[in-house]
Scaffold this motif. Sequence first.
Motif, PDB file in Angstrom:
ATOM      1  N   GLU A  71       0.928  -1.142   0.045  1.00 38.32           N
ATOM      2  CA  GLU A  71       0.014  -0.021  -0.001  1.00 38.32           C
ATOM      3  C   GLU A  71       0.851   1.315   0.049  1.00 38.32           C
ATOM      4  O   GLU A  71       0.269   2.394  -0.256  1.00 38.32           O
ATOM      5  CB  GLU A  71      -0.748  -0.070   1.163  1.00 38.32           C
ATOM      6  CG  GLU A  71      -0.317  -0.022   2.546  1.00 38.32           C
ATOM      7  CD  GLU A  71      -0.295  -1.393   3.012  1.00 38.32           C
ATOM      8  OE1 GLU A  71      -0.022  -2.424   2.256  1.00 38.32           O
ATOM      9  OE2 GLU A  71      -0.467  -1.501   4.405  1.00 38.32           O
ATOM     10  N   TYR A  72       2.235   1.096   0.231  1.00 44.40           N
ATOM     11  CA  TYR A  72       3.219   2.343   0.157  1.00 44.40           C
ATOM     12  C   TYR A  72       4.031   2.187  -1.102  1.00 44.40           C
ATOM     13  O   TYR A  72       5.015   2.987  -0.906  1.00 44.40           O
ATOM     14  CB  TYR A  72       3.507   2.490   1.484  1.00 44.40           C
ATOM     15  CG  TYR A  72       2.808   2.300   2.875  1.00 44.40           C
ATOM     16  CD1 TYR A  72       1.665   3.324   2.977  1.00 44.40           C
ATOM     17  CD2 TYR A  72       3.155   1.748   3.689  1.00 44.40           C
ATOM     18  CE1 TYR A  72       0.953   3.071   3.814  1.00 44.40           C
ATOM     19  CE2 TYR A  72       2.196   1.502   5.000  1.00 44.40           C
ATOM     20  CZ  TYR A  72       1.271   2.354   5.010  1.00 44.40           C
ATOM     21  OH  TYR A  72       0.476   2.488   6.228  1.00 44.40           O
ATOM     22  N   GLU A  77      -0.498   7.503   9.099  1.00 42.64           N
ATOM     23  CA  GLU A  77      -0.886   6.746   8.021  1.00 42.64           C
ATOM     24  C   GLU A  77      -0.819   7.727   6.901  1.00 42.64           C
ATOM     25  O   GLU A  77      -0.160   7.473   5.684  1.00 42.64           O
ATOM     26  CB  GLU A  77      -2.523   6.496   8.092  1.00 42.64           C
ATOM     27  CG  GLU A  77      -2.845   5.701   6.890  1.00 42.64           C
ATOM     28  CD  GLU A  77      -2.081   4.399   6.504  1.00 42.64           C
ATOM     29  OE1 GLU A  77      -1.596   3.695   7.378  1.00 42.64           O
ATOM     30  OE2 GLU A  77      -1.971   4.112   5.349  1.00 42.64           O
ATOM     31  N   GLN A 113       1.714   7.651   3.650  1.00 45.64           N
ATOM     32  CA  GLN A 113       1.101   7.553   2.085  1.00 45.64           C
ATOM     33  C   GLN A 113       1.859   8.739   1.401  1.00 45.64           C
ATOM     34  O   GLN A 113       1.784   8.555   0.019  1.00 45.64           O
ATOM     35  CB  GLN A 113      -0.452   7.917   2.426  1.00 45.64           C
ATOM     36  CG  GLN A 113      -1.108   6.872   2.708  1.00 45.64           C
ATOM     37  CD  GLN A 113      -1.625   5.639   2.102  1.00 45.64           C
ATOM     38  OE1 GLN A 113      -1.096   5.517   0.894  1.00 45.64           O
ATOM     39  NE2 GLN A 113      -2.332   4.759   2.134  1.00 45.64           N
TER      40      GLN A 113
END
Length: 400
Positions: free
Chosen positions: A64-65, A105, A109
């Motif tokens: 997700e990163y 978070e 991101q």
Amino acid sequence: MDFGFSPEQEALRQEVKQFIEENVTPELYAEIGGDDEGGASPIIKELRRKVADRGWVGISWPKEYGGQAGSRIDQYIVEEEFARAGIGVGGAGSGAPAILAAGTEEQKQYFLPGLINGEITLALGFTEPQAGADLAGLQCQAVKDGDDWVINGQKMYTSSAHYSTHIYLMARTDPDAPRHRGISIFLVPMDTPGITVRPLWTIQNNPQAPRGTTYGTARTNETFFEDVRIPESCLLGEVNRGWYVGAMGLNLDRVGASRYLISVQRDEDIINWVKENDFDGRSPAEDPAVRDKLAELWIEAQVCRLMTMRSMSIVEAGGEFTYEGSAEKVFAPEHGVKTSESITQMLGPYGSLLNGSPSAISDGIYAHNLMGAFQSGINHGSVQVMRDQVARRGLGMQRA
Ligand SMILES: Cc1cc2nc3c(=O)[nH]c(=O)nc-3n(C[C@H](O)[C@H](O)[C@H](O)COP(=O)(O)OP(=O)(O)OC[C@H]3O[C@@H](n4cnc5c(N)ncnc54)[C@H](O)[C@@H]3O)c2cc1C
């Protein structure tokens, strides 16, 4: 127990080698030679983007990163090959491990994909004129003002600050707390008003130095902060817990292929040189003293490599990583200094000539590297401080 790489990992290494052969050409070295923009030079940025497109940066980071949720050993292989080519595009540098561990978070991101594709680069803002080995004595202050923090102070040796997009800054946020407890970390955009960067040139400042196998830094900086106002969102981790976040990030950043290769690549280079060259028809490879010294250096280089692999395996297995990075940060830089000194002794007086002299050996690379060798025993934690950490964390001795 099998210390070897898997067939998939060997295939990855071949793929990376081929990429380097096709993309890291003598023309590329010539084009980036002599500039002091490092990672900001357009040509390096372009190369970095291509490497990222292959999925070779941040391999072990979560998908997700922007990572591949892959193995750290794979990352090691990629970094090893790029470091061997003298191009630092294989890793994401200081600060990334701390952001992964302590970032919000939103920070993960924003920063992690940018660090992967090279759009974001972080300078390390820890050292100060009065706080180097004794880092907990730092005085650069961040004071809360409404929703913002206001920073005043000076940082020293902020390598890459002249082209980085952000600085990973350690500042004092509670002057009344015990030294280690009143410190916080901020991720500060370098274009914030009030930041001034001034160059500090090192002994290795030789614009004509050959590229490819050099090491050490030609330019580092002093960075000044005057009423630098940043929002709360720049704070990394909990306020006043920055010492622990920073120490964890530094420890992880002390291991890895590029650091290990800084210390041992000289061995590979000189072994190749000795095999391929002669002095007036006499091969140095036939000299027993040279052979003995090279064998000794090579054995030590294998120890460096095993220490690195051990650290990587501990991190990979999710184990507790305490003194191992410090032990490596003593053994490898001292090996690098020894190698550089031994090489100039083996090569005799010509080995000390720098680029520009018609009699310089290999464009003066070995003389240049000798000047740079000593940096690695100081930067990112000096060997004396590292020895103290091994005594405390590895051998269980009390703080001196
Ligand atoms: C080329 C280069 C690049 C660098 N890049 C960065 C960077 O990007 N960001 C950053 O924040 N910092 C950077 N540094 C700073 C580096 O981390 C410091 O130089 C280092 O921590 C030592 O601090 P100092 O230079 O103030 O030396 P000092 O703290 O004055 O120490 C001088 C010497 O004394 C020894 N010493 C000090 N105290 C003790 C003790 N109690 N016991 C035993 N020995 C001791 C030290 O080990 C060292 O050898 C860089 C340094 C160099 C040389």
